[in-house]
Scaffold this motif. Structure first.
Motif, PDB file in Angstrom:
ATOM      1  N   MET A   1     -40.957  13.759   4.366  1.00 19.93           N
ATOM      2  CA  MET A   1     -39.771  14.263   4.971  1.00 19.93           C
ATOM      3  C   MET A   1     -40.170  15.594   5.505  1.00 19.93           C
ATOM      4  SD  MET A   1     -36.533  15.840   3.077  1.00 19.93           S
ATOM      5  CE  MET A   1     -36.787  17.528   3.590  1.00 19.93           C
ATOM      6  N   HIS A   2     -39.673  16.006   6.641  1.00 16.43           N
ATOM      7  CA  HIS A   2     -39.958  17.275   7.369  1.00 16.43           C
ATOM      8  C   HIS A   2     -38.759  17.758   7.911  1.00 16.43           C
ATOM      9  CE1 HIS A   2     -44.353  17.770   6.570  1.00 16.43           C
ATOM     10  NE2 HIS A   2     -44.542  16.506   6.601  1.00 16.43           N
ATOM     11  N   PHE A   3     -38.441  18.895   8.040  1.00 14.17           N
ATOM     12  CA  PHE A   3     -37.369  19.396   8.766  1.00 14.17           C
ATOM     13  C   PHE A   3     -37.686  19.457  10.329  1.00 14.17           C
ATOM     14  CE2 PHE A   3     -37.267  21.632   4.624  1.00 14.17           C
ATOM     15  CZ  PHE A   3     -35.999  21.052   4.221  1.00 14.17           C
ATOM     16  N   GLU A   4     -36.558  19.237  11.054  1.00 12.72           N
ATOM     17  CA  GLU A   4     -36.589  19.615  12.555  1.00 12.72           C
ATOM     18  C   GLU A   4     -36.462  20.872  13.020  1.00 12.72           C
ATOM     19  OE1 GLU A   4     -33.659  17.033  14.575  1.00 12.72           O
ATOM     20  OE2 GLU A   4     -34.362  15.183  13.310  1.00 12.72           O
ATOM     21  N   ILE A   5     -37.615  21.802  13.478  1.00 18.42           N
ATOM     22  CA  ILE A   5     -37.544  22.925  13.899  1.00 18.42           C
ATOM     23  C   ILE A   5     -37.547  23.108  15.197  1.00 18.42           C
ATOM     24  CG2 ILE A   5     -39.002  25.179  13.491  1.00 18.42           C
ATOM     25  CD1 ILE A   5     -37.427  24.155  11.087  1.00 18.42           C
ATOM     26  N   THR A   6     -36.735  23.900  15.944  1.00 14.56           N
ATOM     27  CA  THR A   6     -36.744  24.403  17.420  1.00 14.56           C
ATOM     28  C   THR A   6     -37.129  25.659  17.307  1.00 14.56           C
ATOM     29  OG1 THR A   6     -35.202  22.431  17.531  1.00 14.56           O
ATOM     30  CG2 THR A   6     -35.543  24.020  19.353  1.00 14.56           C
ATOM     31  N   PRO A   7     -38.209  26.115  17.487  1.00 11.69           N
ATOM     32  CA  PRO A   7     -38.639  27.575  17.556  1.00 11.69           C
ATOM     33  C   PRO A   7     -37.829  28.303  18.755  1.00 11.69           C
ATOM     34  CG  PRO A   7     -40.645  26.076  17.163  1.00 11.69           C
ATOM     35  CD  PRO A   7     -39.566  25.283  17.715  1.00 11.69           C
ATOM     36  N   ALA A   8     -37.577  27.542  20.062  1.00  5.78           N
ATOM     37  CA  ALA A   8     -36.969  28.123  20.958  1.00  5.78           C
ATOM     38  C   ALA A   8     -35.459  28.491  20.914  1.00  5.78           C
ATOM     39  CB  ALA A   8     -37.248  27.619  22.253  1.00  5.78           C
ATOM     40  N   ALA A   9     -34.664  27.740  19.820  1.00 11.66           N
ATOM     41  CA  ALA A   9     -33.513  27.782  19.518  1.00 11.66           C
ATOM     42  C   ALA A   9     -32.909  29.133  19.421  1.00 11.66           C
ATOM     43  CB  ALA A   9     -33.139  26.932  18.421  1.00 11.66           C
ATOM     44  N   PRO A  10     -31.673  29.705  19.421  1.00  9.75           N
ATOM     45  CA  PRO A  10     -31.095  30.918  19.247  1.00  9.75           C
ATOM     46  C   PRO A  10     -30.940  31.065  17.690  1.00  9.75           C
ATOM     47  CG  PRO A  10     -29.514  29.629  20.222  1.00  9.75           C
ATOM     48  CD  PRO A  10     -30.733  28.677  20.397  1.00  9.75           C
ATOM     49  N   VAL A  21     -30.578  21.338   5.305  1.00  8.54           N
ATOM     50  CA  VAL A  21     -30.571  21.041   3.899  1.00  8.54           C
ATOM     51  C   VAL A  21     -29.020  20.951   3.292  1.00  8.54           C
ATOM     52  CG1 VAL A  21     -30.968  21.934   1.404  1.00  8.54           C
ATOM     53  CG2 VAL A  21     -32.731  22.174   3.289  1.00  8.54           C
ATOM     54  N   HIS A  22     -28.339  21.676   3.992  1.00 13.05           N
ATOM     55  CA  HIS A  22     -26.837  21.604   3.573  1.00 13.05           C
ATOM     56  C   HIS A  22     -26.348  20.429   4.111  1.00 13.05           C
ATOM     57  CE1 HIS A  22     -25.284  25.356   1.825  1.00 13.05           C
ATOM     58  NE2 HIS A  22     -26.254  25.967   2.494  1.00 13.05           N
ATOM     59  N   ARG A  23     -26.527  20.069   5.509  1.00 14.85           N
ATOM     60  CA  ARG A  23     -26.178  18.629   6.030  1.00 14.85           C
ATOM     61  C   ARG A  23     -26.930  17.636   5.228  1.00 14.85           C
ATOM     62  NH1 ARG A  23     -26.935  21.749  11.063  1.00 14.85           N
ATOM     63  NH2 ARG A  23     -28.954  21.012  11.174  1.00 14.85           N
ATOM     64  N   MET A  24     -28.196  17.496   4.785  1.00 13.81           N
ATOM     65  CA  MET A  24     -28.825  16.364   4.416  1.00 13.81           C
ATOM     66  C   MET A  24     -28.109  16.223   2.849  1.00 13.81           C
ATOM     67  SD  MET A  24     -32.772  17.088   5.468  1.00 13.81           S
ATOM     68  CE  MET A  24     -33.369  15.513   4.934  1.00 13.81           C
ATOM     69  N   VAL A  25     -27.918  17.180   2.270  1.00 14.01           N
ATOM     70  CA  VAL A  25     -27.061  17.181   0.902  1.00 14.01           C
ATOM     71  C   VAL A  25     -25.768  16.365   1.124  1.00 14.01           C
ATOM     72  CG1 VAL A  25     -26.235  18.422  -0.956  1.00 14.01           C
ATOM     73  CG2 VAL A  25     -28.490  18.982  -0.358  1.00 14.01           C
ATOM     74  N   ALA A  26     -24.908  16.943   1.999  1.00 14.31           N
ATOM     75  CA  ALA A  26     -23.602  16.418   2.291  1.00 14.31           C
ATOM     76  C   ALA A  26     -23.631  14.931   2.755  1.00 14.31           C
ATOM     77  CB  ALA A  26     -22.953  17.432   3.286  1.00 14.31           C
ATOM     78  N   SER A  27     -24.564  14.539   3.369  1.00 18.14           N
ATOM     79  CA  SER A  27     -24.682  13.060   3.992  1.00 18.14           C
ATOM     80  C   SER A  27     -25.542  12.359   2.755  1.00 18.14           C
ATOM     81  CB  SER A  27     -25.345  13.142   5.000  1.00 18.14           C
ATOM     82  OG  SER A  27     -26.686  13.382   5.137  1.00 18.14           O
ATOM     83  N   ALA A  28     -25.780  13.074   1.745  1.00 20.91           N
ATOM     84  CA  ALA A  28     -26.518  12.268   0.572  1.00 20.91           C
ATOM     85  C   ALA A  28     -28.073  11.675   1.011  1.00 20.91           C
ATOM     86  CB  ALA A  28     -25.634  10.851   0.076  1.00 20.91           C
ATOM     87  N   GLN A  29     -28.306  12.214   2.180  1.00 20.41           N
ATOM     88  CA  GLN A  29     -29.947  11.991   2.515  1.00 20.41           C
ATOM     89  C   GLN A  29     -30.819  12.744   1.376  1.00 20.41           C
ATOM     90  OE1 GLN A  29     -30.870  12.505   6.618  1.00 20.41           O
ATOM     91  NE2 GLN A  29     -28.716  12.555   6.946  1.00 20.41           N
ATOM     92  N   LEU A  30     -30.314  13.726   0.752  1.00 22.90           N
ATOM     93  CA  LEU A  30     -31.037  14.626  -0.168  1.00 22.90           C
ATOM     94  C   LEU A  30     -29.987  14.593  -1.354  1.00 22.90           C
ATOM     95  CD1 LEU A  30     -32.555  17.648   1.241  1.00 22.90           C
ATOM     96  CD2 LEU A  30     -33.691  15.687   0.531  1.00 22.90           C
ATOM     97  N   ARG A  31     -30.562  13.916  -2.473  1.00 22.72           N
ATOM     98  CA  ARG A  31     -29.573  13.974  -3.793  1.00 22.72           C
ATOM     99  C   ARG A  31     -30.112  14.810  -4.831  1.00 22.72           C
ATOM    100  NH1 ARG A  31     -27.056   8.923  -2.699  1.00 22.72           N
ATOM    101  NH2 ARG A  31     -28.076   7.664  -1.235  1.00 22.72           N
ATOM    102  N   PRO A  32     -29.252  15.046  -5.807  1.00 22.38           N
ATOM    103  CA  PRO A  32     -29.742  15.876  -6.991  1.00 22.38           C
ATOM    104  C   PRO A  32     -30.990  15.108  -7.642  1.00 22.38           C
ATOM    105  CG  PRO A  32     -27.379  15.656  -6.891  1.00 22.38           C
ATOM    106  CD  PRO A  32     -27.954  14.832  -5.859  1.00 22.38           C
ATOM    107  N   GLY A  33     -32.120  15.960  -7.976  1.00 17.97           N
ATOM    108  CA  GLY A  33     -33.304  15.689  -8.331  1.00 17.97           C
ATOM    109  C   GLY A  33     -34.430  15.389  -7.284  1.00 17.97           C
ATOM    110  N   ASP A  34     -34.020  15.157  -5.975  1.00 15.04           N
ATOM    111  CA  ASP A  34     -35.131  15.096  -4.866  1.00 15.04           C
ATOM    112  C   ASP A  34     -35.521  16.515  -4.662  1.00 15.04           C
ATOM    113  OD1 ASP A  34     -34.133  12.374  -4.500  1.00 15.04           O
ATOM    114  OD2 ASP A  34     -33.134  13.033  -2.664  1.00 15.04           O
ATOM    115  N   TYR A  35     -36.950  16.465  -4.373  1.00 14.41           N
ATOM    116  CA  TYR A  35     -37.790  17.668  -4.048  1.00 14.41           C
ATOM    117  C   TYR A  35     -37.800  18.069  -2.740  1.00 14.41           C
ATOM    118  CZ  TYR A  35     -39.319  18.052  -8.832  1.00 14.41           C
ATOM    119  OH  TYR A  35     -39.216  18.327 -10.074  1.00 14.41           O
TER     120      TYR A  35
END
Length: 132
Positions: A1-10, A21-35
């Motif tokens: 798993m890697h994050f989507e980084i857009t260097p040119a974004a504001p 990370v907030h969105r992935m936790v909210a959507s349960a893509q990341l769950r408690p205990g996941d690193y």
């Protein structure tokens, strides 16, 4: 798993990580205990300064979303379930911006909604590059 980084974004890179990370936790893509990926691995993958990733992780730790496990890294903390209203609150700023752009372009509601529907059902170009 890697994050989507857009260097040119504001949005600063560390904020991009925090928001994902907030969105992935909210959507349960990341769950408690996941690193989360290690600071070093994420910095190397995106060719960014490790301090940027570290800053994002520190903010997440301060918020209580992640815990630092000595020698193992950052783990998603136990939290209550994210409800529809929390997810909607995360999506609302992006939709407000898209609505503003659609109005500036003079698009009809129907055309803007149709385009949004298409985007929902179409994988992003970044999804296609996940195998890197």
């Amino acid at each position: 798993m890697h994050f989507e980084i857009t260097p040119a974004a504001p949005t600063p890179i560390y904020r991009q990580i925090v928001e994902q990370v907030h969105r992935m936790v909210a959507s349960a893509q990341l769950r408690p205990g996941d690193y989360l990926p290690s600071v070093r691995a994420e910095a190397l993958h995106h060719a960014i300064n490790p301090m940027t990733v570290s800053k994002a992780y520190s903010l997440l730790e301060t918020e209580g979303l992640v815990l630092r496990v000595r020698g193992l890294g950052m783990v998603i903390a136990e939290r209550g379930k994210s409800g529809k209203s929390e997810k909607a609150a995360m999506l609302r700023p992006a939709l407000d911006a898209a609505a503003s752009i659609a109005r500036q372009l003079g698009m009809s509601d129907a055309d803007a909604l149709a385009l949004f529907q298409t985007c929902l059902h179409q994988p992003s170009s970044k999804d296609d590059n996940e195998s890197d």
